[in-house]
Design an enzyme around this catalytic site. Structure first.
Site, short mmCIF file in Angstrom:
data_model
loop_
_atom_site.label_atom_id
_atom_site.label_comp_id
_atom_site.label_asym_id
_atom_site.label_seq_id
_atom_site.Cartn_x
_atom_site.Cartn_y
_atom_site.Cartn_z
CE LYS A 126 -3.14 -2.99 -0.03
NZ LYS A 126 -3.72 -3.39 -1.32
CE LYS A 169 -5.68 3.45 6.11
NZ LYS A 169 -6.24 3.88 4.81
N GLY A 176 -9.14 -3.31 5.15
CA GLY A 176 -9.51 -3.18 6.56
C GLY A 176 -8.64 -3.98 7.51
CG HIS A 219 -15.44 2.48 -0.21
ND1 HIS A 219 -14.97 1.30 0.31
CD2 HIS A 219 -14.93 2.54 -1.45
CE1 HIS A 219 -14.20 0.70 -0.58
NE2 HIS A 219 -14.18 1.43 -1.67
CG HIS A 246 -13.36 -3.66 6.89
ND1 HIS A 246 -13.18 -2.32 6.58
CD2 HIS A 246 -12.94 -3.79 8.17
CE1 HIS A 246 -12.68 -1.69 7.63
NE2 HIS A 246 -12.53 -2.55 8.61
CD GLU A 298 -6.77 -0.84 0.72
OE1 GLU A 298 -7.33 -1.80 0.18
OE2 GLU A 298 -6.76 -0.65 1.94
CG ASN A 300 -9.61 -3.41 -4.78
OD1 ASN A 300 -8.85 -3.67 -3.85
ND2 ASN A 300 -10.76 -2.81 -4.60
NE ARG A 302 -11.22 -8.00 -5.61
CZ ARG A 302 -10.85 -7.19 -4.64
NH1 ARG A 302 -9.56 -7.02 -4.40
NH2 ARG A 302 -11.73 -6.56 -3.91
C1 MV4 Z 1 -9.21 4.91 6.17
C2 MV4 Z 1 -10.31 5.41 6.90
C3 MV4 Z 1 -10.24 6.70 7.37
N1 MV4 Z 1 -9.14 7.45 7.14
N2 MV4 Z 1 -8.14 5.70 5.96
C4 MV4 Z 1 -10.83 0.46 5.67
C5 MV4 Z 1 -10.59 -0.49 4.57
C6 MV4 Z 1 -9.38 -0.05 3.87
N3 MV4 Z 1 -9.57 -0.17 2.46
C7 MV4 Z 1 -9.17 1.38 4.28
N4 MV4 Z 1 -10.13 1.63 5.32
C8 MV4 Z 1 -10.25 2.86 5.85
N5 MV4 Z 1 -9.20 3.68 5.65
C9 MV4 Z 1 -8.12 6.94 6.44
N6 MV4 Z 1 -7.04 7.69 6.22
C10 MV4 Z 1 -11.41 4.58 7.10
C11 MV4 Z 1 -11.38 3.28 6.58
C12 MV4 Z 1 -12.57 2.51 6.81
C13 MV4 Z 1 -13.40 2.14 5.74
C14 MV4 Z 1 -13.09 2.47 4.43
C15 MV4 Z 1 -13.90 2.10 3.38
C16 MV4 Z 1 -15.06 1.38 3.64
C17 MV4 Z 1 -15.39 1.05 4.92
C18 MV4 Z 1 -14.57 1.41 5.99
C19 MV4 Z 1 -14.93 1.08 7.30
C20 MV4 Z 1 -14.11 1.43 8.32
C21 MV4 Z 1 -12.93 2.14 8.08
#
Ligand code: MV4
Length: 460
Positions: A126, A169, A176, A219, A246, A298, A300, A302
């Site tokens: 990442k 992270k 997640g 998202h 997630h 991120e 993906n 795929r």
């Molecule tokens: C974050 C965030 C808030 N701030 N990054 C969760 C999954 C992963 N793809 C990244 N995630 C998150 N990153 C920052 N800087 C909150 C989440 C997150 C989240 C993101 C997308 C969909 C659902 C989520 C549920 C909890 C936290």
């Protein structure tokens, strides 16, 4: 123009589908429509799978446990050789984002239907993904595109510069896994120590990075498709905020309430980034969206579960386009050809208890599926099908399309009312209740909405 040797080497006439369930059905359909022969594989638990009967060959490659079948690279490569496949489609999950597998497929002289092993590896880390995106001008979450050092004073300085709350992270995480929110300075070092240890255990890498923590984002993701002739287009955007732990539950396209002139530069930046990194095939850029701004998190590499909502709004068959790109064909559309017509929703129907969310295995004793204009069901199940406890609980995707978001919601309500699954527990009742929710209907949701909604529902 005559084909170069390299172009003809990329061609194939038989595809091994290294997956199961609804996506195995979906990929098989695309292959057949393109005039390609298919090889289905299965584990012992999936011997009765309906897509086995409709494939040109069907091989059982190992025991029910995924590690011994759908994740067994040698068994899959052997099956491809035995069945005469020239390409392998990994679907989603399993080996779809495994760079070593993509490499092994190519080394075996077969085509991996996906990006190169090197693209997968860059996006799998990442931090390198973020660095590539920042270099390409894709907007990212504030924070360095380098790994955190060990020196405590430097870490503290980085956190202060970003401003609390921050999120730690793991470079090897994603989806997640391996992340921890830090509300204020006094818990920073503890959070880093815990996340480092988790990262080392889970991903075999202690590498971490830090970002501003966004508290109430949505998202939103952007679908791209690229060929290896220097063409990349984005096919529109989706809102996937409706998730629990997630796991996405409902997806829609387009993301509601986002003006075209706000999203367009982001989409173009994604397509441009694909060209810069030499990306091939389909991919998804994941963003957090808060207060009118997009922040890349991120990529993906795929085909995704929720690709159908974009297929219905763009009119592009994403799986066919992906396979054609892997064959070495140039894209047959340009950015100017891409449109977004109407609105689409997808509901993931899972074999699970609607209250506890625990997986529910057993035989489907009765099945009724909705049909009609603007209704699509992607599934592998039928009456008499045995849902096994070994795999993901997704049994069907209910997808609707209508001219407006309100009409698409009404169509989904009606489709859910016409859906009957008996013999196992499903989340259908929960989906029906969700489509009666006022805030969801108004598009007033974020990534925390569904979990809050569930909490309230349990309390009342
Ligand atoms: C974050 C965030 C808030 N701030 N990054 C969760 C999954 C992963 N793809 C990244 N995630 C998150 N990153 C920052 N800087 C909150 C989440 C997150 C989240 C993101 C997308 C969909 C659902 C989520 C549920 C909890 C936290």
């Amino acid at each position: 123009m005559p084909e170069t040797l390299e172009q003809s080497a990329g061609r194939f006439d038989t595809v091994l589908i290294a997956n199961r369930g609804e996506i195995a059905v979906r990929i098989q359909r695309a292959c057949r429509e393109l005039g390609l022969k298919t090889v289905a594989i299965c584990s012992e638990a999936d011997r009765q799978a309906p897509y086995g009967k409709t494939a040109d060959s069907f091989l059982c490659i190992g025991p029910s446990t995924a590690a011994k079948s759908y994740l067994n690279q040698d068994a899959i490569l052997l099956a491809a050789r035995l069945a005469g496949a020239g390409a392998i489609h990994p679907g989603y999950g399993f080996l779809s984002e495994n760079a070593a597998f993509a490499d092994a497929v190519e080394k075996a002289g077969l085509v991996f239907i996906g990006p190169t092993a090197s693209s997968i590896a860059i996006m799998g880390d990442k931090i390198s993904a973020k660095r590539a995106m920042m270099a390409a001008g894709v907007p990212c979450v504030p924070g360095p595109d380098t790994a955190l050092p060990d020196d405590p004073a430097t870490i503290e300085r980085i956190a202060l510069e970003i401003g609390y709350p921050v999120i730690i992270k793991a470079a090897g995480g994603g989806g997640g896994r391996g992340m921890r929110v830090v509300p204020k300075a006094d818990v920073l070092h503890e959070a880093i120590a815990l996340t480092r240890e988790e990262a080392r255990k889970a991903f075999g890498s202690r590498s971490l990075y830090m970002e501003k923590f966004l508290e109430h984002p949505r998202h939103i993701e952007i679908q791209v498709i690229c060929d290896d002739h220097g063409n990349a287009v984005w096919l529109g955007h989706r809102d996937c905020s409706m998730q629990r732990r997630h796991q996405k539950v409902v997806e829609e396209a387009p993301a509601p309430g986002i003006a075209p002139d706000i999203i367009q530069p982001v989409g173009l930046a994604c397509a441009e980034a694909c060209l810069q990194i030499g990306y091939r095939g389909v991919g998804t850029f994941e963003f957090l969206y808060e207060d009118g701004a997009f922040y890349f998190i991120e990529m993906n590499t795929r085909l995704q579960v929720e690709h159908p909502v974009t297929e219905l709004t763009s009119g592009v068959d994403i799986v066919q386009a992906q396979i054609r790109a892997a064959q070495g064909h140039g894209l047959d559309l340009t950015q100017g050809d891409v449109t977004c017509e109407g609105h689409s929703f997808e509901c993931r129907i899972n074999a699970e208890d609607p209250e506890t969310f625990l997986p529910s295995a057993g035989v489907v004793t009765h099945l009724a599926l909705p049909a009609g204009p603007g209704i699509r069901v992607d599934t592998h199940i039928h009456a008499g099908y045995k849902v096994s406890p070994y795999y993901d609980s997704l049994i069907a995707k209910l997808i609707v399309h209508a001219p407006t978001r309100a009409e698409a919601m009404a169509r989904m309500r009606e489709a859910l009312a016409r859906t009957e699954v008996e013999g196992i527990s499903t989340n259908i009742s929960f989906l029906r209740a969700l489509f009666e929710d006022g805030a969801f209907a108004r598009g007033e949701t974020d990534i925390h909405y569904l979990e809050q909604w569930l909490k309230l529902r349990r309390a009342t």
